[in-house]
Design an enzyme around this catalytic site. Structure first.
Site, mmCIF file in Angstrom:
data_model
loop_
_atom_site.group_PDB
_atom_site.id
_atom_site.type_symbol
_atom_site.label_atom_id
_atom_site.label_comp_id
_atom_site.label_asym_id
_atom_site.label_seq_id
_atom_site.Cartn_x
_atom_site.Cartn_y
_atom_site.Cartn_z
ATOM 1 C CD GLU A 53 -1.648 -2.368 1.691
ATOM 2 O OE1 GLU A 53 -2.479 -3.135 1.731
ATOM 3 O OE2 GLU A 53 -0.461 -2.620 1.997
ATOM 4 C CG PHE A 115 -10.235 -9.639 11.326
ATOM 5 C CD1 PHE A 115 -8.963 -9.989 11.820
ATOM 6 C CD2 PHE A 115 -10.613 -9.636 10.041
ATOM 7 C CE1 PHE A 115 -8.113 -10.559 11.049
ATOM 8 C CE2 PHE A 115 -9.651 -9.975 9.091
ATOM 9 C CZ PHE A 115 -8.183 -10.552 9.544
ATOM 10 C CE LYS A 165 -17.363 -6.793 3.666
ATOM 11 N NZ LYS A 165 -16.541 -7.895 3.965
#
Length: 582
Positions: A53, A115, A165
């Site tokens: 990244e 997570f 998300k």
């Protein structure tokens, strides 16, 4: 305006297309995965799959710097996002417009240590112009539009958009165009006319003025205006590391780069000036040295688009807030009015002194007595053979300074490097992004063996994606700049600076070939031109040249940290013959 039903992820891709994005550098992962599905179908967006990244972030920077557009990088949550932090910080320090898009855990998990959760908005708050945490699908389109507006206007910089998300997965009615909701964001671009007139008055009254030019002049696209201003006044110009090429290095008014490793003439010009006209510069410590000893007799005109920079480090007698291009254009008119009224500065004696410094203390280097390869010679020849139309992307350390000193920059934007943050590992991925942004141009990454080993995995990206950059590894087997400091200030105690890369651990030629690139090696001065020419002929694959150079070459001149610019050394234990306070 029509409304179309789609997922938040589709809205994200559509918004990126609508703001004109054509390239995204990134890596998918769990939280950002919903965005990668519609990205698969986009005919307008090219996604380049990087290997780390950090590489995505630096590539977005390189792309932005050569195109003048906002670069884009994308990562998932947690470690994906935190791996972007170095590049975001780099972009913030050097005012590079990028938008970093990160996935975030579902909004119900935010704050629960889910997570791959990280508070990336909180982490990056000090190193972004602005950042957004988006938890509703209906906010995605507008947020993308706002992010690009903020990144590319005013003082450019990085903006982070973190998207939960579930917002990417939800269904939303997408509308475009969208109204921006940025009530507190109003960058000032037009300078105050009274301040500009006062600056012009000081310039014509001064006996020893200097135009101190920073990277803001390049960001503003003001190189043409700067040339007119310099020639109108006849004043000397110094161009900082981030402003190389703003005025051609060959221009007779250009005294060169100031600062810790600047030319003696440029450093002397600032120190002995009675007026500094700072244009898009921030009085960085690498330019000023010990601040209370910097340009002690000079009044200061400070023009910058960011009001927070003015008088931050040095008090401005005439503060001017505005875009550098508009400031310089207005200053030209004000000076023309002064000259038409019979008021023009006489800098004859000043130029006599400046010319003496320039002639007596030119930049140079010694050839190693043992016949080994001089790194300065290598870099000088790359610049001469590749020419002024190429782009040069430097890593950080000795090779960065030599690239600034010994390549002649004749046009704005030709030199890319990590100035403010000083990020090792910048060069290869930034060169990759630059080549994507300027595919028809030659792009040279000038890297050190230390920097190269931090991000060279992006050579795989270059090979697979057809991005034929050229990489010159200046291999002295050491962390060269740190070794130089250990030589000068730590009695030659070389603690943990020997990389063993000159002993071919690793073998850079084999490494390049393993990544699908062409690998070359050069160890003798008589072979340098031939090897560079061979690299220039290869345009269908990345090329890496392992230049094995002398391990003890040093960067001179040098102003040691914590000292004033009056203490500049032109070699070890050698100072120019000027008197402090002259």
């Amino acid at each position: 305006m029509t409304t179309e039903q789609m997922t938040g992820a589709q809205a994200l891709v559509r918004a990126l297309e609508n703001v004109g994005v054509d390239t995204v550098f990134g890596i998918p992962g769990g939280a950002i995965l919903p965005a990668y599905d519609p990205l698969f179908d986009s005919r307008k967006l090219r996604h380049i799959l990087v290997r780390h990244e950090q590489g995505a972030g630096h590539a977005a920077q390189g792309y932005a710097m050569v195109t003048g557009r906002v670069g884009v990088c994308m990562a998932t949550s947690g470690p994906g996002a935190t791996n972007l932090v170095t590049a975001i910080s780099d972009a913030y320090m050097d005012s590079v417009p990028i938008v970093a898009i990160t996935g975030q855990v579902a909004s119900s998990l935010i704050g629960t240590d889910g997570f791959q959760e990280a508070d990336i908005a909180g982490i990056t708050m000090p190193i972004t112009k602005h950042n957004f945490l988006v938890t509703r699908a209906e906010d995605i389109g507008r947020t993308i539009a706002e992010a690009f507006h903020i990144a590319g206007t005013g003082r450019p910089g990085p903006v982070l958009v973190d998207i939960a998300k579930d917002a990417l997965q939800a269904t939303v009615g997408f509308e475009w165009p969208v109204a921006l909701q940025l009530p507190g964001y109003r960058p000032v671009t037009r300078p105050h006319s009274k301040q500009v007139r006062e600056a012009a008055r000081l310039i014509v009254q001064a006996r020893r003025p200097v135009l101190y030019v920073g990277g803001g002049v390049l960001k503003a696209g003001a190189a043409a205006e700067l040339k007119v201003l310099a020639e109108l006044t006849g004043a000397p110009v110094v161009t900082t590391l981030m402003a190389k090429g703003a005025l051609p290095d060959s221009h007779p008014l250009n005294m060169g780069m100031p600062g810790m490793h600047g030319a003696v003439g440029a450093v002397g010009a600032l120190q002995r000036a009675d007026l500094l006209v700072a244009l898009g510069a921030r009085f960085d410590d690498r330019v000023t040295g010990k601040l209370d000893g910097f340009a002690p007799h000079a009044k200061v005109v400070h023009a910058d688009i960011d009001p927070a920079e003015i008088s931050k480090n040095r008090h401005a007698d005439v503060p001017i807030v505005g875009d550098a291009r508009e400031v310089i254009a207005d200053l030209i008119v004000a000076l023309q009015n002064e000259q038409e009224a019979g008021r023009k500065g006489d800098y004859t004696d000043w130029w006599r002194q400046l010319g003496a410094w320039r002639d007596t203390y030119p930049l140079g280097y010694d050839t190693p007595a043992d016949g080994s390869l001089s790194p300065q010679y290598v870099i000088e020849r790359i610049g001469r053979i590749a020419g002024p139309e190429a782009y040069y992307v430097a890593g950080v350390g000795q090779h960065q300074m030599w690239a600034a000193q010994f390549i002649k920059y004749e046009r704005p934007g030709a030199f890319l490097n990590s100035g403010g943050a000083g990020t090792m590992g910048y060069s290869v991925p930034a060169a990759m992004g630059a080549k994507v942004g300027a595919p028809d141009s030659t792009v040279w990454a000038i890297d050190g063996d230390g920097c190269f080993q931090m991000t060279n995995q992006e050579l795989a990206t270059c090979a697979i994606e057809g991005i034929p950059v050229k990489v010159a590894v200046i291999n002295n087997g050491n962390l060269g700049m740190v070794r130089q400091w250990q030589t000068l200030f730590y009695e030659g105690r070389y603690s943990n600076t020997d990389l063993h890369s000159a002993k071919r651990i690793p073998d850079f030629v084999k490494l390049a070939e393993a990544y699908g690139c062409v690998g070359l090696r050069c160890e003798k001065a008589e072979d340098v031109d031939e090897v560079i020419a061979k690299a220039m002929e290869i345009n269908d694959a990345p090329v890496v040249i392992d230049f094995v150079v002398h391990q003890d070459a040093m960067v001179w001149p040098m102003v040691a940290a914590g000292t004033t610019n009056d203490d500049i050394k032109i070699a070890r234990d050698m100072a120019p013959e000027w008197e402090n306070g002259d």
